[in-house]
Design a protein around this motif. Structure first.
Motif, mmCIF file in Angstrom:
data_model
loop_
_atom_site.group_PDB
_atom_site.id
_atom_site.type_symbol
_atom_site.label_atom_id
_atom_site.label_comp_id
_atom_site.label_asym_id
_atom_site.label_seq_id
_atom_site.Cartn_x
_atom_site.Cartn_y
_atom_site.Cartn_z
ATOM 1 N N ARG A 665 0.852 -1.196 0.000
ATOM 2 C CA ARG A 665 0.000 0.000 0.000
ATOM 3 C C ARG A 665 0.886 1.243 0.000
ATOM 4 O O ARG A 665 1.573 1.528 0.978
ATOM 5 C CB ARG A 665 -0.936 -0.020 1.206
ATOM 6 C CG ARG A 665 -1.894 -1.227 1.167
ATOM 7 C CD ARG A 665 -2.792 -1.272 2.390
ATOM 8 N NE ARG A 665 -3.743 -0.176 2.390
ATOM 9 C CZ ARG A 665 -4.965 -0.240 1.879
ATOM 10 N NH1 ARG A 665 -5.376 -1.356 1.311
ATOM 11 N NH2 ARG A 665 -5.764 0.788 1.933
ATOM 12 N N ASP A 667 1.724 5.246 -0.153
ATOM 13 C CA ASP A 667 1.209 6.598 0.055
ATOM 14 C C ASP A 667 1.467 7.349 -1.243
ATOM 15 O O ASP A 667 2.621 7.543 -1.648
ATOM 16 C CB ASP A 667 1.932 7.271 1.228
ATOM 17 C CG ASP A 667 1.327 8.631 1.562
ATOM 18 O OD1 ASP A 667 1.101 9.417 0.612
ATOM 19 O OD2 ASP A 667 1.082 8.903 2.741
ATOM 20 N N ARG A 672 6.032 6.142 -0.636
ATOM 21 C CA ARG A 672 6.519 5.166 0.353
ATOM 22 C C ARG A 672 5.453 4.105 0.614
ATOM 23 O O ARG A 672 4.257 4.381 0.540
ATOM 24 C CB ARG A 672 6.890 5.876 1.655
ATOM 25 C CG ARG A 672 8.012 6.889 1.467
ATOM 26 C CD ARG A 672 8.273 7.643 2.752
ATOM 27 N NE ARG A 672 8.732 6.747 3.795
ATOM 28 C CZ ARG A 672 8.480 6.915 5.087
ATOM 29 N NH1 ARG A 672 7.767 7.940 5.490
ATOM 30 N NH2 ARG A 672 8.938 6.063 5.979
ATOM 31 N N MET A 674 3.380 1.946 3.024
ATOM 32 C CA MET A 674 2.968 2.185 4.406
ATOM 33 C C MET A 674 2.652 0.899 5.186
ATOM 34 O O MET A 674 2.286 0.961 6.350
ATOM 35 C CB MET A 674 1.759 3.124 4.441
ATOM 36 C CG MET A 674 2.061 4.531 3.911
ATOM 37 S SD MET A 674 3.594 5.269 4.550
ATOM 38 C CE MET A 674 3.234 5.402 6.303
ATOM 39 N N ALA B 119 -0.382 3.591 10.581
ATOM 40 C CA ALA B 119 0.953 3.429 9.981
ATOM 41 C C ALA B 119 1.785 4.694 10.109
ATOM 42 O O ALA B 119 3.012 4.621 10.177
ATOM 43 C CB ALA B 119 0.812 3.055 8.512
ATOM 44 N N TYR B 120 1.139 5.834 10.167
ATOM 45 C CA TYR B 120 1.877 7.093 10.236
ATOM 46 C C TYR B 120 2.368 7.366 11.653
ATOM 47 O O TYR B 120 3.425 7.960 11.846
ATOM 48 C CB TYR B 120 1.010 8.233 9.693
ATOM 49 C CG TYR B 120 0.664 8.005 8.241
ATOM 50 C CD1 TYR B 120 1.535 8.421 7.240
ATOM 51 C CD2 TYR B 120 -0.485 7.309 7.870
ATOM 52 C CE1 TYR B 120 1.257 8.182 5.909
ATOM 53 C CE2 TYR B 120 -0.777 7.065 6.538
ATOM 54 C CZ TYR B 120 0.098 7.501 5.559
ATOM 55 O OH TYR B 120 -0.172 7.248 4.241
ATOM 56 N N GLY B 141 -5.400 12.160 4.030
ATOM 57 C CA GLY B 141 -4.966 12.165 2.641
ATOM 58 C C GLY B 141 -3.998 11.056 2.296
ATOM 59 O O GLY B 141 -3.532 10.962 1.160
ATOM 60 N N GLY B 142 -3.680 10.204 3.260
ATOM 61 C CA GLY B 142 -2.747 9.100 3.002
ATOM 62 C C GLY B 142 -3.466 7.765 2.930
ATOM 63 O O GLY B 142 -4.622 7.690 2.514
ATOM 64 N N ASP B 143 -2.764 6.727 3.330
ATOM 65 C CA ASP B 143 -3.353 5.395 3.337
ATOM 66 C C ASP B 143 -4.146 5.252 4.631
ATOM 67 O O ASP B 143 -3.603 4.911 5.677
ATOM 68 C CB ASP B 143 -2.233 4.345 3.250
ATOM 69 C CG ASP B 143 -2.782 2.935 3.277
ATOM 70 O OD1 ASP B 143 -3.938 2.738 2.847
ATOM 71 O OD2 ASP B 143 -2.067 2.023 3.745
#
Lengths: 750, 351
Positions: A665, A667, A672, A674, B119-120, B141-143
């Motif tokens: 997955r 980003d 990158r 994630m 994940a962040y 705005g990310g996964d």
């Protein structure tokens, strides 16, 4: 149909037996030594610092902070990079990719090595790498299929063309009574063998010993020799066991070469083991694809055209490995016009590479679902549709198949699965617990290549054997299956043959890849053993004191340590006695194996199979389970049924993974990944694998190679993914045209 | 990893006395040690609680409640017959979490204290207000397909990953803590904090405070006959939930006398709305009534990214979990605890 030709090669009692994995006890008791288990005296630990952007330049590394950390010995950056001789940007061999050996400050993908930290302990080196706290001049990365307009690929991987055309697919589509035009997406997947890439490097002057898991030991030795500027025979690679390879351990990658170069500078043995997250970048992966399939059929439901265009995401600095997914449409269905084409989209990612069933896995996933869609449009059972389009000669080329028992696979698999009662329409079956139930199928196909290998066989004075080839056991069972072949070639029981393998000072066993290792290394071993027996026979036939004297013109049968006259088995003698009278010198045979070019050109050579899947799906929550998988495969001669079935099962489980779980997955803003750990990068757990049955259909194939061996390593993935996708459609009536298929996808259409 | 001191007190008093800013309490280590290895948490001192006997016992209290020491292993609690009989959905939730090996190591206190798996948050190179206040939220705005749909803020869209805490929240558990200022009780509803503009404040604990036990009140045992946990996920085992539900009913014939519902994996804390429960009181256990409760529970839900599907999935899961609890707590733990496939007879041993 099976080829009725009988085999000229004699097999002894070892081949064909389900011999238990000979290295199994050592592995489960911890006695099998993997690369990272080695600790030479004076060894230091290396950890690479990975780029945390996908595109740009490194502008600063806090080497002072890293060096100040207790236990940190050295920090290598582009300012003091360990020298190499070969140019890392060049590609000296087929399968080589440009390496990142700190030659500059460019970042071309996330997780690229940008420094190497050496510590007295793993912890010190790890913290040192963290303390580097890289600063960057970052550029906007290109991420995903929409990063740019797709362009035609200059060429395909493995030296294959980017486009293969047989006939006129446009005309075929134009005259079709029914057509299909669908697009399927497959994600990027990363090899996550249980054992990550690892190396222990030890120099002695300009001689190098390395312990590293490797699928192609002698080939890799040449790579290392190129980068390090030393003769190949100054390098010893030991790779007795691999904790999985899957195509990722065939050639050296940047972190490994960098570690060797650093060990040379430091004059200390060095160990580097990739962390799990570091597996997501510098060591290859299966590239994402978008595949458009157009199929036309006539009023008899026979294909007038099969047009398969795969757009693959590749890196932006090498681009040598567009996932060759469209190739899966060649060689299987009897379409009157066939076209496969590869396109590329460049991203800022590490170079993709071969991952178990490269091309075929992704391509078969899309193809087998599209075939199911076409069968649905034609109103025909998917198995019947495949039989209507069964190819008795290879479509396009017109070549005969060296052997092809696919009809038997279809029949055997369907019978075992109970396919016959399957309703044509979707969403017809609900089980006693209320779960939506669906049945789907897919055809499995994988080429049966052969590479080149050499081997040596020795008959010792005591009548026992020694055979050697630098083969690679990735867990598939080479230690066992190859030894079975070798024992047969020497006419000895398995326990009377010492088998040496997994080291580069042995004859080149070729690459454990392409599902061709047993055929290739096994072929060389068999030839070497046969050569040793021939020499033994010559001694006996020329020795007046031997019962075999004068029988040389009729040939010999070696069995259980005795040589028998071929036409008079009352005349025989023990190997040890023949050797003793001849002076007691061990007898050495040499052998090699490769496919004669004329056979390669004359026949189409594939392993085949049929996979049937049952899924059950919660009708409200849409949680899914694959409750049954039945696979029937025809792959030539099976040397060890237990190991072969395990390989096929492993492939089918990978198919579950592909269909329902695996996906890197990204980003999209940073490029990158994630989910770069096994908590986030899902593969099936035991509870996801229910009924799993594998059957093999015997084939005698005199053309693939003298032993009649095809491969079983990769074909299990193919067919399975499509079978599961089709079963999900059959259960729900919903076509999900991407993988993995998720709860969210089914919910969105509810 | 960063160097740290390691101490191993034998009493809660000593542990609390040893605390200073920069220290961290260590239970089973199944989350903290991982985060230390990847540089997300870097304590100067680890205070290992593993030798503190007083954190150990499971006590069934007179009248029907229970008190569980913070150091009780997840597996030991789930397999405690008396506890599992009284609070079956807690046992079911625990057995739906992680893997056997992890449950054998993980502690009850640690389960309460575990960090989001966003994940962040787990990536020191991403902006994360929870990890580094003021740095931003890269998850926006990310996964973010599995992040929060309830109670999130512009500063943070993380979810609480715990299974165990979901039924604990539904049952109104109390968290006993001890710190430099002494002992106090924190209702579990107040324990985990919604992010607001201070997502770094993850719990109601003050510096140095240590979870020493959880307590289940007497009335929590009233739901034992109709209590289930349901966990929806892509993989049959060893995966965090997309959504999970603890649902318990107290029935009088075909009438609901009391209901408890909490949602997991949708917010930074287990999500309980007593008004939704109240809607069920006096009702028959029908799908319509359950749907009304689900809608009330999910009131205000909105996507924080590519996760809008979780709202509909949660609504369906609440209805299903209530139906499962209305059908009665199974006599034996299902082979696949909390799974939609859990009540299928052919499964023999749980995973």
């Amino acid at each position: 149909m099976s080829d009725p030709v009988t085999m000229p090669i004699r097999f002894g009692s070892n081949s064909g037996q389900s011999v238990t994995r000979r290295d199994g006890v050592a592995k489960v008791t911890g006695r099998a030594t993997y690369a990272a288990d080695n600790h030479p005296d004076g060894m230091l630990y290396a950890v690479f610092a990975p780029a945390t952007i996908a595109r740009g330049r490194v502008t600063h590394l806090d080497t002072a902070a890293a060096k100040a950390h207790p236990g940190v010995v050295e920090v290598f950056t582009p300012q003091n990079r360990p020298p190499v001789v070969g140019d890392p940007d060049k590609k000296p061999f087929m399968f080589a990719i440009p390496l990142e050996l700190l030659q500059d400050d460019t970042v071309r993908y996330a997780m690229q090595p940008i420094a190497l930290v050496i510590g007295e302990t793993l912890e010190a080196a790890t913290e040192g790498a963290r303390l580097l706290n890289p600063q960057y001049a970052a550029e906007t990365p290109r991420t995903g299929m929409d990063a740019e307009a797709a362009k035609p690929a200059p060429s395909g991987p493995f030296g294959r063309p980017a486009e293969v055309v047989h006939g006129d697919t446009a005309a075929g589509l134009a005259k079709a009574v029914e057509t299909l035009d669908v697009t399927y997406d497959t994600p990027a997947q990363y090899h996550n063998a249980m054992e990550p890439h690892a190396i222990v490097a030890k120099w002695d002057g300009d001689r190098l010993e390395i312990d590293t898991p490797n699928q192609a030991i002698v080939l890799s030795r040449a790579f290392y020799a190129y980068y390090l500027g030393i003769p190949a025979d100054h390098i010893l690679i030991r790779s007795p066991y691999l904790g999985g390879g899957f195509g990722s351990k065939a050639v050296p990658y940047s972190p490994l070469v960098l570690t060797i170069a650093a060990a040379r500078v430091l004059d200390r043995p060095l160990k580097l083991v990739l962390s799990r997250s570091q597996m997501f970048g510098p060591v290859g992966h299966r590239g994402a694809t978008r595949q458009r399939l157009r199929i036309g059929i006539d009023d008899q439901a026979q294909m007038t055209a099969l047009d398969h265009v795969a757009t693959a995401i590749v890196d932006s600095f090498d681009s040598s490995f567009p996932e060759p997914a469209a190739g899966a449409s060649q060689g299987l269905y009897a379409a009157s016009a066939l076209r496969s084409a590869l396109m590329v989209v460049h991203n800022d990612i590490g170079v993709p590479g071969a991952m178990r069933a490269p091309g075929e896995a992704s391509g078969s996933a899309a193809l087998e679902c599209a075939i199911d869609e076409m069968a649905e449009k034609a109103g025909i059972d998917p198995l019947e549709f495949r039989l209507k389009n069964y190819a008795d000669i290879e479509p396009g080329t017109g070549k005969p198949y060296s052997s092809k028992a696919l009809r038997e696979c279809y029949a055997k698999g369907a019978q075992r699965f109970g396919w016959a009662g399957r309703p044509l329409a979707p969403r017809q079956m609900v089980d006693e617990n209320g779960f939506l139930t669906g049945w789907g199928m897919g055809t499995a196909l994988f080429g049966a290549p052969m590479f080149a290998a050499q081997a040596r066989a020795v008959l010792r004075p005591d009548g026992t054997g020694l055979v050697e080839t630098a083969a690679a056991d990735m867990g598939q069972g080479a230690w066992t299956a190859l030894a079975q072949i070798a024992a047969d070639s020497l006419g000895l029981p398995l326990d009377k043959v010492e088998f040496r393998s997994g080291s580069s000072d042995l004859p080149d066993g070729g690459v454990a890849g392409g599902s061709g290792h047993t055929a290739t290394a096994g072929g060389a071993l068999h030839a070497a053993g046969t050569d040793a027996i021939r020499r033994l026979g010559e001694l006996a036939a020329a020795d007046p004191a031997s019962p075999l004297f004068g029988t040389g013109n009729q040939g010999f049968i070696p069995r259980d340590g005795r040589l028998y006259a071929a036409r008079d088995e009352s005349r025989s003698e023990a190997y040890a006695d023949i050797i003793a009278r001849a002076g007691g010198e061990a007898i050495e045979g040499k052998g090699s194996a490769s496919r004669p070019p004329e056979d390669a050109g004359r026949y189409a050579m594939y392993s085949h199979g049929a996979v049937f899947a049952e899924v059950k799906i919660d009708p409200v929550l849409f949680q899914m389970r694959v409750t049954r998988l039945v696979g029937a495969f025809a792959a030539g001669r099976i040397i060890n049924p237990k190991l072969a079935e395990s390989q096929l099962m492993g492939g089918m489980i990978w198919g579950i993974s592909f269909a329902l779980h695996e996906e890197a997955r990204f980003d999209k803003r940073t490029g990158r990944i994630m989910n770069s750990d096994l908590a986030g990068y899902h593969i099936p757990v035991n509870a996801d694998v229910r009924g799993l049955e594998v059957m093999t259909v015997h084939e005698d194939d005199p053309h693939v190679n003298p032993l009649g061996i095809k491969g079983v390593g990769e074909i299990g993935v193919t067919g399975t993914v499509g079978a599961i996708g089709n079963a999900i459609w059959h259960a729900t009536g919903r076509r999900i045209r991407h993988f993995p298929i998720r709860i969210e996808d089914l919910l969105a259409q509810d | 990893m960063k160097r740290f001191d390691y101490i191993r007190p034998v009493s809660v008093d000593d542990a609390v006395a040893a605390f200073r800013p920069g220290a961290a309490y260590l239970g089973g280590g199944t989350n903290l040690l991982d985060l230390m290895k990847i540089g997300v948490i870097q304590p100067d001192t680890l205070i290992d609680l593993g030798r503190i006997a007083e954190l150990g016992p499971i006590e069934m209290l007179p009248g029907g409640g229970a008190r569980v020491g913070a150091l009780v292993r997840n597996s030991d609690l789930a397999y405690d017959r008396a506890f599992a009989a009284a609070f079956p959905m807690v046992a079911e939730a625990i057995l739906a979490g992680a893997s056997g090996q992890l449950r054998n190591a993980a502690t009850v206190g640690g389960n309460l204290m575990q960090k989001t798996r966003c994940a962040y948050f787990q990536d020191p190179h991403s902006a994360c207000n929870r990890r580094e206040p003021g740095s931003g939220c890269a998850a926006r705005g990310g996964d973010n397909a599995n992040l929060a749909v309830l109670g999130w803020s512009d500063a943070c869209i993380a979810t609480n990953p715990s299974d165990m805490c979901v039924p604990l929240a539904a049952l109104g558990a109390v968290v006993e803590v001890q710190g430099p200022a002494g002992k106090r009780d924190i209702p579990i509803a107040d324990f985990h904090q919604l992010p607001g503009d201070q997502p770094e404040t993850e719990t109601a604990l003050q510096p140095g405070e240590l979870v020493i036990a959880i307590r289940l009140p007497t009335e929590a045992a009233d739901f034992a006959r109709n209590a289930r946990y349901l966990k929806v996920r892509e993989r049959t085992s060893f995966a965090f939930a997309l959504v999970s539900v603890a649902a318990a009913l107290k029935l009088d014939g075909q009438k609901i006398i009391a209901a408890r519902i909490a949602l997991g994996a949708v917010a930074a804390k287990p999500w309980r709305v007593t008004a939704a429960e109240d809607l069920l009181v006096g009702q028959a256990p029908t799908e319509e009534a359950f749907a009304r409760a689900a809608d009330a529970l999910l009131e205000g839900a909105r996507a924080s990214g590519d996760n809008g599907y979780k709202i509909e999935l949660a609504r369906r899961a609440v209805i299903r979990a209530l139906q499962m609890s209305a059908a009665g707590t199974p006599k034996r733990m299902p082979a696949l605890p909390a799974s939609p496939f859990g009540d299928v007879a052919e499964e023999h041993s749980h995973v």
